[in-house]
Design a protein around this motif. Structure first.
Motif, PDB file in Angstrom:
ATOM      1  N   THR A 196       0.844  -1.421   0.042  1.00  0.00           N
ATOM      2  CA  THR A 196       0.101   0.112  -0.058  1.00  0.00           C
ATOM      3  C   THR A 196       0.841   1.130   0.113  1.00  0.00           C
ATOM      4  OG1 THR A 196      -1.720  -1.124   1.198  1.00  0.00           O
ATOM      5  CG2 THR A 196      -1.974   1.120   1.316  1.00  0.00           C
ATOM      6  N   SER A 244      -5.133  -1.360  -7.675  1.00  0.00           N
ATOM      7  CA  SER A 244      -6.207  -0.417  -7.583  1.00  0.00           C
ATOM      8  C   SER A 244      -5.524   0.836  -6.977  1.00  0.00           C
ATOM      9  CB  SER A 244      -7.464  -0.786  -6.840  1.00  0.00           C
ATOM     10  OG  SER A 244      -6.970  -0.978  -5.467  1.00  0.00           O
ATOM     11  N   THR A 271      -2.061  -1.312  -3.859  1.00  0.00           N
ATOM     12  CA  THR A 271      -3.248  -0.193  -3.613  1.00  0.00           C
ATOM     13  C   THR A 271      -2.393   1.230  -3.211  1.00  0.00           C
ATOM     14  OG1 THR A 271      -4.620  -1.630  -2.493  1.00  0.00           O
ATOM     15  CG2 THR A 271      -4.937   0.633  -2.342  1.00  0.00           C
TER      16      THR A 271
END
Length: 549
Positions: free
Chosen positions: A106, A148, A127
């Motif tokens: 992340t 994403s 992410t």
């Protein structure tokens, strides 16, 4: 890599890995603040990004963990790499590796593109990351592949990748303006392909891919002007193929050969490929609805030749524009229902030759100027309209005379029990045909039209017969012709004498017994000729009626 070679961040990651704990290296202690005039230093627990120590984690350290450099996990451990806020240096090379632990990254920034070609992993989740590219072709992922809210300045390569869970590309930006930004040729996705709000500069290619769930492109923006924005040739989708609302594409969208087990939707989308094909969906099979309406705007052509739709093909409230050429091609398309009630008349030709349109919905105020219906069939017209209006609809076809559209329309009226409207259509067919014939043939056609309406106006023959009978009877009643043999001639009857002249074959014995002179003789010739014309045209009309033409 030995443990004594690890920096502080890598050591913390090493310690968190066996239990799968999340490590957020962005929560780094601040550099010591300068002392004020009294010599006191304020203590700071966290720092701004501009002031924090750069949290670098080497890709070699990550690879070592994932490839088993850490000690064997203790009972109850669930190893996982969960890293947040790191600057990953070097190239993360996991090609053809077996990665047993899930990977969750992340807000990480990569200097070089990770390589996962041919790798097998449990799950990969990235992410809010920034990457120069990501190569994972022929990889096998047992769970989800998530990329994403990421930013890729190079391509995402997933050719022949096998993903047993979802492919999640939501809110990601990929930019390769002059080439393929996303390549997932023959990829296999065991769940959904989630591409909501995906932004792609370049081609998104997934030809031959297989998706066992939904393919969701809601809000996606694909930009490849003059090229292929989306190439989904021969893709297979087990559920819905959704491109609405707010989906936009600059360049050609290709769905040709696709198979969709549920519905395809482009409601509210914007497709732009001026002067060329904006949506190419040839030989597509859709089990349910193919919805191209409710606010769809297309600048370019839509080509659906050979597409088979299980229920409804809809262009309701769509706006299609291609002034030069064919704006909508439905050649050999099949649907149970077809809705052509567009927002305004389509700018450009609509080609529905050989289409099977089922129940056809349309609106008179949005009929296209150029409508090609040769060999098109429909089971019913939702709004039949008077036959004279529908004839004008047929006559919008450019080119020469074609009988089939008239016959199809007449058959539709007959199924509704409107025999008079069917005859009106067939009469219009004969008049259109007459316009294509030589001058001498047209003259005979005019005679048939005037006398009995090519047989579709049989009462007109009776009216002509009565009118001629009245004229002849009146004249000969006032100007009785002389008998040929006064001794043998029957009593003269003006009505039956006129009938003898008008009706061929049948005789009442009057014509052969009397001989008119001067004007009466010419009138008798005219009545005989008129009788033969009426007889011929009535016979032709009866033949057409029997043959249902």
């Amino acid at each position: 890599m030995r443990i004594d070679e690890l920096n502080a961040y890598e050591r913390r990651l090493w310690d968190a890995f066996p239990q799968g704990r999340r490590l957020d290296v962005s929560e780094t202690p601040a550099r010591p603040a300068p002392a004020d005039r009294t010599g006191r230093v304020d203590r700071v627990d966290r720092v701004d990004r501009a002031d924090r120590v750069d949290p670098e984690v080497r890709s070699d350290a990550i690879a070592a963990l994932l490839l088993g450099a850490h000690a064997e996990p203790a009972p109850g451990d669930r190893p996982a790499l969960r890293l947040t806020g790191a600057h990953v240096t070097g190239r993360l090379d996991l090609r053809f590796a077996e990665v047993a632990a899930p990977v969750l990254l992340t807000d990480c920034r990569f200097d070089e593109a990770p390589l996962l070609q041919g790798a097998r992993t449990r799950q990969l989740v990235m992410t809010d990351c920034t990457l120069p590219r990501l190569t994972a072709d022929t990889a096998q992922i047992d769970g989800r592949l998530v990329v994403s809210h990421c930013r890729l300045t190079g391509p995402l390569i997933l050719n022949r990748t096998q993903i047993n869970g979802d492919l999640d590309l939501r809110d990601t930006t990929v930019g390769v303006p002059e080439g393929e930004a996303i390549s997932a040729v023959h990829a296999q996705v065991g769940g959904d392909a989630l591409c909501t709000n995906l932004a792609v500069e370049g081609t998104f290619r997934l030809s031959g891919a297989s998706i066992d769930g939904e393919f969701d492109l809601e809000g996606a923006a694909l930009r490849a002007p003059g090229a292929h924005a989306l190439d989904a040739y021969h893709v297979r989708v087990a559920e819905d193929f959704t491109c609405h609302p707010r989906f936009s594409a600059e360049g050609r969208v290709i769905l040709s050969g696709a198979t969709v087990a549920a519905a395809v939707g482009f409601c509210g989308a914007r497709l732009s490929n001026p002067g060329d094909i904006a949506l190419e969906a040839v030989d597509v099979t859709v089990d349910r609805n193919f919805d191209l309406g409710l606010g769809l705007t297309v600048d370019g052509a839509v080509k659906l030749d050979g597409t088979r739709v299980g229920t409804e093909l809809s262009f309701r409230d769509a706006q299609l524009t291609r002034e030069d050429g064919t704006a909508l091609s439905l050649r050999a398309t099949q649907a149970r229902e077809t809705d052509l009630r567009t927002r305004r008349p389509i700018d450009g030709a609509v080609d529905a030759r050989n289409a099977r349109l089922g129940t056809l919905y349309d609106a008179q105020d949005t009929w296209p100027a150029d409508l090609r219906l040769a060999d098109a069939t429909y089971e019913a017209l939702a709004f039949p309209l008077p036959a004279a209006e529908r004839v004008r609809w047929i006559r919008r076809t450019t080119g020469g005379y074609l009988p089939q559209p008239y016959e199809q329309l007449a058959a539709t009226y007959r199924r509704l029990g409107h025999e008079d409207e069917a005859r009106t259509v067939l009469l219009a067919k004969q008049r259109h045909r007459r316009a294509t014939l030589p001058a001498h043939t047209r003259l005979w056609g005019h005679a048939q039209d005037l006398s009995v309406g090519y047989g579709y106006r049989p009462l007109r023959a009776g009216l002509w017969l009565l009118a001629l009978l009245a004229c002849g009877s009146l004249y000969f009643a006032l100007h009785t012709p002389a008998p040929l043999d006064p001794g043998k001639a029957p009593p003269f009857n003006a009505v039956f004498y006129t009938l003898d002249l008008l009706v061929p074959i049948i005789t009442f014995g009057q014509e052969n017994a009397f001989a008119p002179h001067d004007t009466g003789q010419w009138l008798s010739y005219a009545l005989i000729a008129s009788g033969w014309i009426l007889a011929t045209t009535v016979t032709a009309g009866i033949t057409r009626a029997v043959n249902r033409q």
